[in-house]
Scaffold this active site. Structure first.
Site, mmCIF file in Angstrom:
data_model
loop_
_atom_site.group_PDB
_atom_site.id
_atom_site.type_symbol
_atom_site.label_atom_id
_atom_site.label_comp_id
_atom_site.label_asym_id
_atom_site.label_seq_id
_atom_site.Cartn_x
_atom_site.Cartn_y
_atom_site.Cartn_z
ATOM 1 N N SER A 1 7.589 -27.260 13.993
ATOM 2 C CA SER A 1 7.436 -26.834 12.489
ATOM 3 C C SER A 1 7.922 -27.658 11.300
ATOM 4 O O SER A 1 7.365 -28.869 11.332
ATOM 5 C CB SER A 1 7.972 -25.413 12.308
ATOM 6 N N ASP B 1 -2.621 -21.231 15.163
ATOM 7 C CA ASP B 1 -1.502 -20.964 14.315
ATOM 8 C C ASP B 1 -1.534 -20.091 13.315
ATOM 9 O O ASP B 1 -2.326 -20.205 12.604
ATOM 10 C CB ASP B 1 -1.124 -22.670 13.781
ATOM 11 N N HIS C 1 1.689 -19.994 16.057
ATOM 12 C CA HIS C 1 2.731 -21.078 15.480
ATOM 13 C C HIS C 1 4.069 -21.156 16.996
ATOM 14 O O HIS C 1 4.462 -22.442 17.053
ATOM 15 C CB HIS C 1 3.643 -20.716 14.422
#
Length: 803
Positions: free
Chosen positions: A671, A744, A778
């Site tokens: 991330s 995601d 994610h």
């Protein structure tokens, strides 16, 4: 006739062939696979009396088939339209009960075949446990009788769990309020089959609205219809004997909350119009209080569509917010309203005002307290004591006040005034306990409240319990954990008079287990669980927290692991892997504080490089990467310089210990850590390669802020452009592995970010490999994908780092 194909077409076909790699799922080498493919210990849930514990079991990973289900993405939700529950739920597959004072675990009998359990909830008196079970066609409601450890089904598969937990216990411990699918619910529309009747149109009316880039928004009229369909429920009262009574007709119920005395219930429903740019928590809503028979008492709140909101993390909407029941009174609502119109830019003496409103709400609400900063929370105590907190992000300040709820004219007393990022000064969290209404309120004994603190200091972590006298405002330390070779977490005070505390103790090679400690008899420690270490192969790996300084004097730290069997005397120079995630601070003192504990259990997972200690790598995990902006300077004004300085300091520190070949260093992150990785490879020559997972690389695609950046692109275009690896792709020459989940669901890190960045790198001749993990969000969940990810990382590091 012989077909002639131009040479450039052959060239294109050739390039395409080499560009794509049709690879089936792979598994990592045995040393990594043995650690990754382990059996997860059960999770523990205890009743409030600490008589019973519920052990919940689940698979270590989901399967790809678990992710390959029907899914609707609407209004910020991801749900399975067949089963009517979130498609991201991680299910429990077995339940056991155990008396805490006994050792034998009892299998819960009568569980459904192939259990898929979620939404577990103890009854107020701890004698029953509710849970949902997801079948192939829908969600059922079940309960467990704790004494007999027997499970019983209460409903058919018609429960509506699309908005989360679908039920609430009533005070009688026998009745549950449950969201059920309407009996005549219409079929969902199929966007592929139903032709649109017109274009999709949105309007901007001139008002500023700086919204982040949210995923899974509504896109058209069909989405609106389907969204209303999936969140609409009927409310039923269902008794444990199976009797079901309709309580409220179908509506878009988003929240249900009983008053402490059980005589009222506040129901919040989502209203129209819906939005295509913000998620459902900013859709219009209406809150109505009913009596327990279902008769309307009062409309207590109406919230309009909130697409327009001022800029800044401390911005809030106008009107009543944070509305809830006061925990120490039978039926009083409490809520806050902004005194600055919700705009941090407005200069006012007080930001928020908190009100009390007594049922049946015939009289006006009365003011309780005004807060100089944004109101954050309230802990109720009794008629004369409550604890209020406010905060302000820009200064990172938080204050805690004592107030007298019975005398609003009495000035609040500031008891804590601190930097929220200064962990060394954290006084801890106030302990609570259940009152006569089964609500948690401030625990008070002999005018003392009690605080449990994490105990981070410059010399290590030493959790503590403090008695805080509410009259003298003086503190008395009751207990401080003295462990230097273990980590003790103080979870909850069970008996304030006897001094019994629920704790969890672990070490780097001892799995976390629960104990009851008597702090008045400090050597008395009663074990509750005895979970074993599932990672025996790395239990003796050298692990320490190292501290070092950046060139500007900022103190940094990281957890250093040496390879299995490493000879500290011989000190062979090994490759180094650094895993990190940047964090923003407003002062150097807070940025230099460490919350790492070398005695924390070594738990390898796909979110770190720890697996690679089995492959001859040195690993610096959770390396500190502070980005500091003091005074009026924002952290990101000097992002790149600080980023590189953090990395250089980390490498220098490990190199000074004599363990590594500094020409063989790799960096990785997930991330914002992926964003960090791409920037380090672009703007420094410190690394041989890097691994970036699920990142965002073009900040112009998140123009109204990202991470902790509050300014928009048009205010500081140079910050957005300089920080964007995509804008600097022509400078990137270092090998990089880019990984992203195909689905995601995180704001700003759309899969498109990695795809477009890779295209830029490829077109500019940079050495890069892109791996898109099918069906993953994610965070990655499927065993097939995680094992393949570990294989990809292992192959990449062997090629570009070790060899």
């Amino acid at each position: 006739m012989k077909l002639k194909i131009p040479f450039f077409l052959f060239l294109g076909l050739s390039l395409t062939t080499f560009a794509q790699e049709n690879l089936t799922y792979q598994k990592p080498s045995k040393s990594i696979a043995d650690l990754a493919d382990y059996e997860r210990a059960p999770s523990v849930s205890m009743d409030t009396k600490k008589e019973y514990m519920l052990l919940t079991y689940r698979n270590t990973y989901k399967s790809l088939d678990d992710l390959n289900q029907d899914e609707l993405r609407l209004g910020g939700l991801r749900i399975n339209p067949i089963t009517n529950i979130s498609s991201t739920v991680t299910y429990i597959n077995n339940l056991k009960l155990r008396k805490i004072k006994e050792k034998e675990e009892v299998q819960v009998v009568g569980l459904p075949t192939n259990p898929r359990i979620s939404n577990i909830s103890w009854s107020p008196n701890d004698t029953k446990i509710l849970f949902s079970h997801t079948t192939t066609s829908g969600v059922e409601l079940w309960f467990i009788d704790v004494a007999s450890a027997k499970a019983t089904r209460l409903t058919e598969a018609t429960v509506n769990a699309n908005l989360g937990n679908p039920f609430s216990w009533m005070n009688d411990n026998e009745t549950i309020l449950v969201k059920m699918l309407p009996k005549n619910r219409p079929a969902l529309l199929d966007a592929k089959k139903d032709l649109p009747t017109g274009p999709i149109i949105s309007n901007a009316d001139g008002a500023k609205s700086q919204n982040r880039t949210y995923p899974d928004m509504l896109k058209n009229k069909n989405d609106e219809i389907n969204f209303e369909n999936i969140i609409t429920s009927e409310l039923y009262k269902i008794n444990l004997n199976g009797t079901a009574t309709l309580f409220k007709n179908a509506d878009m119920y988003a929240g249900e909350s009983f008053s402490p005395d059980g005589n009222y219930i506040m129901l919040t429903t989502i209203q129209k119009p819906f939005s295509y740019i913000v998620p459902l928590n900013r859709f219009p809503s209406k809150s109505v209080v009913y009596d327990k028979a279902g008769n309307e008492v009062k409309v207590v709140n109406e919230v309009p569509l909130t697409e327009i909101i001022p800029k800044g993390f401390m911005a809030v909407r106008k009107g009543k917010r944070n509305m809830s029941w006061r925990a120490d009174k039978p039926s009083t609502l409490v809520y806050a309203e902004a005194l600055d119109a919700g705009d941090p830019a407005n200069k006012v003496e007080f930001r928020d005002e908190v009100f009390l409103w007594n049922a049946p709400f015939d009289a006006a609400a009365t003011s309780l307290v005004k807060t100089p900063q944004r109101y954050s929370r309230m802990i109720w105590g009794n008629d004369n004591v409550a604890v209020v907190s406010d905060e302000w992000y820009d200064t990172r300040n938080t204050k805690t006040y004592l107030i007298n709820p019975s005398n609003p004219s009495q000035a609040p007393k500031v008891i804590f005034d601190r930097n929220s990022q200064d962990v060394y000064s954290d006084p801890g969290n106030f302990e609570t306990r259940k009152n006569q209404y089964n609500r948690y309120v401030l625990a008070i004994e002999n005018d003392n409240a009690f605080l449990i603190g994490d105990g981070f200091t410059k010399n290590g972590q030493f959790p503590f319990i403090t008695a805080y006298n509410l009259k003298t405002l003086q503190s008395n330390r009751l207990y401080t954990s003295a462990y230097t070779d273990k980590k003790e977490d103080l979870l909850e005070i069970e008996d304030f008079k006897k001094g019994t505390v629920l704790v969890q103790i672990q070490s780097k090679n001892e799995y976390p287990n629960y104990y009851l400690r008597n702090i008045k008899q400090k050597n008395k420690l009663t074990p509750i669980t005895a979970f074993k270490n599932p990672f025996e192969s790395i239990k003796n790996v050298s692990k320490e927290v190292i501290k070092y300084k950046r060139k500007d004097g900022v103190e940094l730290s990281g957890t250093l692991y040496l390879p299995v069997g490493y000879d500290k005397v011989k000190k062979e120079k090994m490759p180094l892997l650094i895993w990190a995630y940047p964090a923003e601070y407003k002062d150097k003192n807070s940025a230099g504080q460490s919350t790492q504990n070398p005695n924390e259990f070594t738990f390898p997972n796909y979110g770190s490089f720890v697996y690679w200690v089995t492959k001859g790598y040195v690993v610096l995990d959770d390396a500190a990467f502070p980005i500091i902006g003091e005074g009026k300077t924002e952290p990101n004004d000097n992002f790149m310089t600080q980023l590189v300085d953090n990395a250089e300091a980390a490498i220098n520190a490990v190199d000074a210990l004599g363990y590594i070949n500094r020409k063989k260093v790799a960096v990785g992150g997930h991330s914002y850590g992926a964003f960090m990785t791409a920037n380090l490879l672009t703007h420094s020559n410190l690394f041989a390669c890097g691994i970036a997972r699920s990142g965002a690389y073009n900040r112009t695609l998140t123009p109204f802020g990202f991470q902790s950046e509050q300014r928009n692109y048009w205010e500081t275009p140079e910050v957005y452009n300089t920080m964007s690896p995509f804008m600097n792709a022509d400078k990137m020459k270092t090998p990089m592995l880019l990984v992203h989940g195909e689905a995601d669901n995180n704001p700003g890190t759309f899969t498109l970010q990695t795809e477009r960045y890779f295209q830029a790198l490829k077109g500019l001749g940079a050495p890069a490999r892109m791996v898109i993990l099918p069906k993953e969000s994610h965070g990655y969940a499927a065993k097939e994908n995680i094992l393949h990810l570990l294989w990809e990382q292992d192959q990449f590091l062997e090629k570009y780092l070790k060899n």
